[in-house]
Write an enzyme that holds these catalytic residues in place. Structure first.
Site, short mmCIF file in Angstrom:
data_model
loop_
_atom_site.label_atom_id
_atom_site.label_comp_id
_atom_site.label_asym_id
_atom_site.label_seq_id
_atom_site.Cartn_x
_atom_site.Cartn_y
_atom_site.Cartn_z
N CYS A 16 -62.14 -14.66 -7.00
CA CYS A 16 -60.99 -14.91 -6.12
C CYS A 16 -59.71 -14.94 -6.97
O CYS A 16 -59.53 -15.85 -7.80
CB CYS A 16 -61.17 -16.22 -5.37
SG CYS A 16 -59.72 -16.72 -4.43
N CYS A 38 -57.62 -18.07 -6.25
CA CYS A 38 -58.19 -19.27 -6.90
C CYS A 38 -57.90 -19.26 -8.39
O CYS A 38 -57.67 -20.31 -9.00
CB CYS A 38 -59.70 -19.34 -6.65
SG CYS A 38 -60.14 -19.38 -4.91
N ASP A 91 -47.27 15.48 -22.23
CA ASP A 91 -47.73 16.20 -23.42
C ASP A 91 -48.84 17.12 -22.91
O ASP A 91 -49.88 16.64 -22.48
CB ASP A 91 -48.26 15.22 -24.46
CG ASP A 91 -48.87 15.93 -25.66
OD1 ASP A 91 -48.63 17.14 -25.79
OD2 ASP A 91 -49.59 15.28 -26.43
#
Length: 475
Positions: free
Chosen positions: A16, A19, A407
């Site tokens: 989470c 959390c 590049d």
């Protein structure tokens, strides 16, 4: 004399993002903590403690905070089997059981919706489906309330669905919990895939170094090699430390560091970086940097701590989340209570239903959780394709990019060469030019040399090489 110390632990089972931000905030607020950062990617919690005398007391406080906010998370020492921790998937037996629960709950929910059972059987089916699907949320909500953590998504889902049962809206109660759990399950899968992609990008770390001593060559950990020591890198091995080539010539693959797909030629006296892969020659290298200061170590640090560089949006959402859920609950309560008291003909049951709907659609997962996970998923997806983004602030900055300069080789092209045209001169034919060129390149494994040999399409008799060279030079 006491001094500051750094502690690092792994929070196993933390999925989470919201959390994680709460844990980081509360740990930062501990008395003897000068700095705390929780990297959601590696699940690593890094803590700087003012005084080593207070380390045990501080870590006890950290444990209490983690278990208060996430009771099921395990705190593991960082030095324990790192590879096992990074690759441990949540889709183990516990995740499979969760999937079975959701599946059975969804099946019972569908039965109750499709068939016309008696009210008692229908209610029983809805209740069983609700418990199977939502038991985890209900338990978390109860534990969090007991620990004083009332206002979170588990609390919102619990009061909204129980309220739906109270006003006899059984299908809505089960459906809300079912869709929430399905979303959580896929979120967990997405998080694990992103973590695995980032972990795979971190696989550039060399496992050993061939340390040269008076008695021979010994395999040692790169961390044990000092500046000035001599190491040997054999063909096919990763270069473990930065240094100067003292003996040997070889082609090295640099794509892990530079993204350049074409091998680079390294010879005596040139600098070589850790993370390169030696292709064909034996190299003797004098080490110029310890592993902690080496190029590969710095790249690993960037990958591991990418989530510490938060975007402005993430920082705003982290602060916003502290006030969002309590505000939603208060508004929902007012929505259920005030209209029936103030409006003529207003029905309490109708307004309670509207308040419950408001709670469900206002669940913080949609905003508070999705934004950090969106950035995390973006970094993980980029890592899957070999692109290192050093933090969500850089990912957010790409939103304002108007011009991109590439590049070409290795970015827009693959660095695979092919002979497209032969232009002979001085009475030589195309076949002769191609043959001489293939013979001249027959001892080389450079990509251009290989393309010439492939274009020749005949067996090269290397014994002819000295004769051809002599002929070309003389002519």
């Amino acid at each position: 004399m006491s001094s500051n110390i750094k502690k690092e632990v792994i929070l196993e089972g933390l999925n989470c993002a919201h959390c994680a931000s709460k844990i980081e905030h509360e740990v930062t607020g501990l008395e003897n903590v000068t700095f705390a950062h929780l990297d959601f990617i590696s699940k690593k919690l890094t803590i700087d403690i003012k005084n080593d005398d207070h380390a045990n007391h501080t870590m006890h406080g950290v444990t209490k905070i983690v278990h208060k906010l996430e009771p099921d998370v395990k705190i593991i020492d960082k030095d324990a089997d790192k590879k096992e921790k990074l690759e441990r998937l949540e889709t183990s037996n516990e995740k499979k059981q969760e999937l079975y629960r959701i599946g059975i709950g969804a099946f019972l929910f569908a039965l109750a919706l499709i068939f016309n059972f008696s009210p008692n059987i229908e209610l029983a089916l809805y209740l069983i489906a609700y418990v199977l699907v939502g038991i985890e949320v209900l338990i978390k909500s109860a534990k969090n309330i007991k620990r004083g953590q009332v206002f979170d998504e588990n609390f919102l889902m619990t009061i909204a669905t129980i309220g739906a049962f109270a006003i006899k809206e059984y299908p809505e109660a089960v459906a809300v919990m079912l869709f929430y759990q399905i979303g959580e399950f896929f979120q967990g899968l997405a998080v694990n895939r992103s973590r695995k992609s980032i972990a795979d990008l971190m696989d550039i770390k060399p496992e050993f170094a061939n340390f040269k001593t008076k008695h021979g060559v010994t395999k040692v950990s790169p961390e044990k090699v000092k500046i000035g020591d001599i190491i040997i890198v054999k063909p096919g091995e990763k270069v473990p430390l930065d240094g100067i080539v003292t003996k040997g010539t070889s082609m090295v693959e640099t794509s892990a560091l530079t993204g350049e797909s074409v091998p680079k030629r390294i010879s005596e006296g040139q600098e070589i970086l850790s993370g390169f892969i030696n292709i064909n020659g034996l190299l003797t290298i004098s080490v110029t940097k310890e592993f902690k200061d080496s190029t590969v170590s710095k790249i690993l640090d960037l990958v591991q701590n990418a989530s510490s560089r938060k975007s402005q949006t993430e920082n705003f959402i982290t602060k916003f989340a502290r006030y969002y859920t309590p505000t939603v609950v208060i508004i929902a309560a007012l929505l259920a209570i005030l209209p029936p008291l103030l409006l003529t003909g207003a029905n309490f049951s109708d307004w309670l239903y509207r308040a419950l709907v408001f709670l469900v659609i206002s669940c913080p997962c949609a905003l508070v959780v999705s934004i950090p996970l969106g950035f995390f998923g973006g970094i993980g997806t980029a890592s899957k394709h070999g692109i290192l983004i050093k933090g969500s602030n850089y990912l957010e900055a790409l939103n304002n990019v108007e011009v991109i300069v590439f590049d070409k080789t290795g970015t827009l092209t693959k660095g695979v060469f092919k002979v497209t045209e032969v232009n002979p001169a001085n009475d030589f034919t195309k076949d002769e030019i191609l043959e001489y060129a293939a013979l001249a390149e027959s001892y080389s494994n450079h990509p251009i040399a290989e393309s010439i040999q492939k274009a020749y399409q005949k067996e090269i008799k290397k014994i002819q090489l000295p004769i051809i060279v002599k002929f070309l030079v003389t002519d």
